[in-house]
Motif scaffolding. Structure first.
Motif, PDB file in Angstrom:
ATOM      1  N   THR A 172       0.826  -1.206   0.000  1.00  0.00           N
ATOM      2  CA  THR A 172       0.000   0.000   0.000  1.00  0.00           C
ATOM      3  C   THR A 172       0.860   1.257   0.000  1.00  0.00           C
ATOM      4  O   THR A 172       2.051   1.224   0.336  1.00  0.00           O
ATOM      5  N   LEU A 173       0.212   2.375  -0.345  1.00  0.00           N
ATOM      6  CA  LEU A 173       0.880   3.671  -0.403  1.00  0.00           C
ATOM      7  C   LEU A 173      -0.123   4.728   0.038  1.00  0.00           C
ATOM      8  O   LEU A 173      -1.292   4.687  -0.369  1.00  0.00           O
ATOM      9  N   VAL A 174       0.321   5.667   0.867  1.00  0.00           N
ATOM     10  CA  VAL A 174      -0.555   6.710   1.403  1.00  0.00           C
ATOM     11  C   VAL A 174      -0.074   8.084   0.950  1.00  0.00           C
ATOM     12  O   VAL A 174       1.107   8.412   1.081  1.00  0.00           O
ATOM     13  N   TYR A 175      -1.003   8.868   0.414  1.00  0.00           N
ATOM     14  CA  TYR A 175      -0.782  10.285   0.129  1.00  0.00           C
ATOM     15  C   TYR A 175      -1.687  11.072   1.071  1.00  0.00           C
ATOM     16  O   TYR A 175      -2.915  10.896   1.042  1.00  0.00           O
ATOM     17  N   LYS A 176      -1.113  11.944   1.891  1.00  0.00           N
ATOM     18  CA  LYS A 176      -1.941  12.699   2.823  1.00  0.00           C
ATOM     19  C   LYS A 176      -1.224  13.970   3.246  1.00  0.00           C
ATOM     20  O   LYS A 176      -0.061  14.194   2.899  1.00  0.00           O
ATOM     21  N   GLY A 177      -1.903  14.806   4.028  1.00  0.00           N
ATOM     22  CA  GLY A 177      -1.281  16.010   4.539  1.00  0.00           C
ATOM     23  C   GLY A 177      -2.305  17.005   5.044  1.00  0.00           C
ATOM     24  O   GLY A 177      -3.518  16.752   5.014  1.00  0.00           O
ATOM     25  N   LEU A 196      -0.760  13.524  11.475  1.00  0.00           N
ATOM     26  CA  LEU A 196      -2.003  12.977  12.014  1.00  0.00           C
ATOM     27  C   LEU A 196      -3.174  13.044  11.044  1.00  0.00           C
ATOM     28  O   LEU A 196      -4.294  12.677  11.398  1.00  0.00           O
ATOM     29  N   ALA A 197      -2.927  13.495   9.815  1.00  0.00           N
ATOM     30  CA  ALA A 197      -3.957  13.334   8.789  1.00  0.00           C
ATOM     31  C   ALA A 197      -4.144  11.838   8.539  1.00  0.00           C
ATOM     32  O   ALA A 197      -3.235  11.040   8.749  1.00  0.00           O
ATOM     33  N   HIS A 198      -5.331  11.459   8.105  1.00  0.00           N
ATOM     34  CA  HIS A 198      -5.620  10.059   7.778  1.00  0.00           C
ATOM     35  C   HIS A 198      -5.565   9.894   6.259  1.00  0.00           C
ATOM     36  O   HIS A 198      -5.640  10.881   5.537  1.00  0.00           O
TER      37      HIS A 198
END
Length: 321
Positions: free
Chosen positions: A201-206, A246-248
């Motif tokens: 998996t890969l997460v893009y957040k901010g 702490l963004a999801h």
């Protein structure tokens, strides 16, 4: 060690009494057919979740948003080829999505700490990719906290016979790297955070308005970026102040609601650390403590606990019971 810097108690305000409510969405192709469509639909869901997030006096300053995808092998393979990074077969490499300090010297030390930990744990570090970003959509109050965002590529070492063993080793590497950087006090309140580190998996957040996630990350608008699922989240931050870390989504979940027993749960986890054993993780288990850091939200703490159970051999369904 703390991921956030809450204001001190004053007057009627006490940071322990913060509460939250968020917006979530999930798109999946039940036949596991990867395409750009779930990502596009996930971004559309986020645009329609703006009412579930908070916005500050700065109209471009939100509490955070993000998306979790399956690892987009074709896209990453093409991007890495341009950088001279040769990737092994899908499943034999992992990608870390990493928030780094803007200070060049401190950033170099953080990167070195990760590379050294990868080698110490018997894996092969392949290289770095700078993640394209467009901060024109960030509020003026957010830009000072914007990290440098890079992807780290790691090849599975000979000591990991399968993907599950590789995922466990990546878990240990991530925890060890965080410990090393924070224990050495390299950061001086500058950001370092591994948003995801996986071969799956890969997460893009901010700290981005939900509707602007695809603006900030051009990768998400690239048709070559494919996944059979998209898990999205618009944060309404109350039990901790907003931050990039702490963004999801986190590594396993995104969450809407409030865990009112948070402090008790964290205390129980810490009390049990010395009594926990895992035949799957073996001696590596000692390398992951402390599991939960000060300043984490209830959702981040929940994700840490869930991840430990899964890495310790529970199925995801069993761990969630």
């Amino acid at each position: 060690m703390s991921l956030t810097h809450l204001s001190a108690s004053q007057g009627l305000y006490d940071p322990r009494n913060e509460h939250d409510a968020c917006g979530i969405g999930f798109v999946v192709d039940i036949k596991n057919r990867k395409s750009h469509q779930p990502i596009r639909q996930g971004l559309e869901i986020l645009a329609n979740l703006s009412h579930r997030g908070a916005v500050g006096a700065d109209p471009l300053a939100g509490d955070g948003a993000g998306i979790l995808l399956q690892l987009p092998d074709g896209f990453l393979r093409a991007e890495c080829a341009e950088l001279g990074i040769g990737l092994p077969a899908s499943g034999d490499y992992a990608v870390g999505m990493i928030f780094l300090p803007r200070d060049g010297l401190v950033r170099a030390r953080c990167e070195a700490a990760l590379e050294q930990t990868v080698a110490a744990e018997g894996q092969v570090f392949l290289g770095w990719r700078d993640v394209p970003t467009d901060n024109s959509c960030l509020g003026r109050s957010v830009r000072p906290s914007e990290p440098v965002i890079r992807q780290a590529f790691v090849r599975r070492g000979p000591g990991c016979p399968d993907t599950a063993a590789f995922e466990r080793k990546l878990f240990v590497i991530r925890k060890q790297t965080h410990h090393a950087i924070w224990d050495r006090e390299l950061l001086s309140r500058q950001p370092f955070y591994i948003a995801s580190f996986s071969s799956r998996t890969l997460v893009y957040k901010g700290m981005i308005l939900a509707r602007n996630l695809g603006v900030y990350y051009p990768d998400l608008r690239d048709g070559r970026l494919e996944s059979a699922l998209a898990l999205v989240h618009q944060r309404f931050s109350t039990n901790t102040f907003p931050s990039w870390a702490l963004a999801h989504p986190f590594r396993y979940l995104c969450h809407n609601g409030e865990i009112n027993t948070l402090r008790g749960n964290v205390n129980w986890m810490r009390a049990r650390e010395k009594g926990i054993a895992s035949p799957v993780l073996g001696e590596d288990l000692e390398k992951v403590w402390p599991l939960i850091y000060d300043g984490q939200s209830d959702s981040a703490s929940f994700d840490n606990a869930l991840e430990l159970l899964v890495m310790g051999g529970y199925s995801l369904a069993h761990a969630m019971m």
